[in-house]
Motif scaffolding. Structure first.
Motif, PDB file in Angstrom:
ATOM      1  N   TYR A  44      -2.516  -9.869   4.680  1.00 27.53           N
ATOM      2  CA  TYR A  44      -1.237  -9.258   5.036  1.00 27.53           C
ATOM      3  C   TYR A  44      -0.648  -8.556   3.817  1.00 27.53           C
ATOM      4  O   TYR A  44      -0.672  -9.081   2.707  1.00 27.53           O
ATOM      5  CB  TYR A  44      -0.248 -10.313   5.532  1.00 27.53           C
ATOM      6  N   SER A  45      -0.113  -7.367   4.035  1.00 23.82           N
ATOM      7  CA  SER A  45       0.459  -6.639   2.899  1.00 23.82           C
ATOM      8  C   SER A  45       1.872  -7.103   2.577  1.00 23.82           C
ATOM      9  O   SER A  45       2.360  -6.885   1.472  1.00 23.82           O
ATOM     10  CB  SER A  45       0.422  -5.128   3.147  1.00 23.82           C
ATOM     11  N   GLU A  93       0.681  -5.746   9.155  1.00 24.20           N
ATOM     12  CA  GLU A  93       0.028  -4.726   8.324  1.00 24.20           C
ATOM     13  C   GLU A  93      -0.840  -5.389   7.265  1.00 24.20           C
ATOM     14  O   GLU A  93      -0.462  -6.403   6.688  1.00 24.20           O
ATOM     15  CB  GLU A  93       1.079  -3.843   7.644  1.00 24.20           C
ATOM     16  N   THR A 139       4.820  -7.905  10.686  1.00 25.21           N
ATOM     17  CA  THR A 139       4.325  -6.542  10.926  1.00 25.21           C
ATOM     18  C   THR A 139       2.825  -6.530  11.196  1.00 25.21           C
ATOM     19  O   THR A 139       2.324  -5.627  11.852  1.00 25.21           O
ATOM     20  CB  THR A 139       4.577  -5.630   9.708  1.00 25.21           C
TER      21      THR A 139
END
Length: 236
Positions: free
Chosen positions: A165-166, A46, A44
């Motif tokens: 990165y989350s 994110e 992603t």
């Protein structure tokens, strides 16, 4: 191995299949690892924050009054410099250890992963009554908040998830790729399959996975991205 073992929340660590469960004390989970692999449909991209400085400020704001002065000063240095110094990290754990021994507990034992991250050895309940267990757990929470809650998360991110990165799995895969421990086309989906296989293998059996769970580098990438290691501390 994935994220937190349910016993972690209760503050108890137990033997699993004759091995020790080694668990992070912190409720805060960390992110991932490096360079985005755009070919991976599960990635992603994110992020927890745009920089370690920003992440440090965010965690400082969330941590409130429970953060001790020494840790607060160390976090401020991260905000100012954009990195966690190894000496601040070591000092935080020294403070945590003193905090626990001052409260009458035995000295906490840690092992250090190959990328320098400290993890507590499992504490196996030795038949203490519940009130003692609860007392230890409450002191662990207080000493963690005071001394290591934020600095430990920032340091783990710095060495295991520099792109913040989350998604833990995205971070772990990136960490493994940067260390050359998996093929370049290794995906997050494959990683999740490998972790699942590892979690369900019988004690003593070697899982059929791309990941070599006995490799210290693999262990480091997993631990810095929110996993609990299950294994014999002598091997870690």
């Amino acid at each position: 191995m994935h994220h937190h073992h349910p016993t972690d929340r209760a503050g108890r660590f137990r033997r699993i299949g004759g091995t020790l469960a080694i668990a992070a004390l912190l409720p805060l989970l960390l992110g991932g690892c490096g360079t985005r692999q755009t070919a991976d449909p599960d990635a992603t991209g994110e992020r927890l924050a745009s920089s370690l400085s920003e992440y440090a400020q965010q965690l400082l704001d969330e941590g409130g009054d429970d953060i001790g002065e020494t840790q607060r000063a160390a976090i401020q240095r991260v905000i100012d410099t954009g990195e966690v110094s190894r000496s601040d990290y070591e000092a935080a754990y020294d403070g945590y250890t003193t905090c626990m021994t001052d409260r009458g507990h035995s000295k906490p034992e840690f092992y250090t992963t190959s990328n320098g991250v400290k993890q507590p050895y499992a504490r196996v309940s030795d038949g203490e009554d519940t009130s003692t267990e609860e007392g230890i757990h409450n002191d662990e929470i207080a000493c963690t908040a005071m001394h290591i809650s934020v600095i430990s998360v920032l340091y783990q991110a710095q060495v295991g998830n520099p792109n913040l990165y989350s998604d833990h799995d995205e971070g772990a895969v990136d960490c493994l790729k940067r260390a050359g421990l998996v093929p370049k086309d290794y995906t997050i989906a494959q990683y999740r399959d490998d972790v699942n296989t590892m979690n369900h293998v019988d004690p003593g059996e070697t899982p059929d996975t791309t990941l070599d769970r006995d490799d210290p580098g693999v262990q480091s990438c997993m631990v810095t991205n929110g996993h609990i290691l299950i294994g014999d501390p002598a091997d870690l």
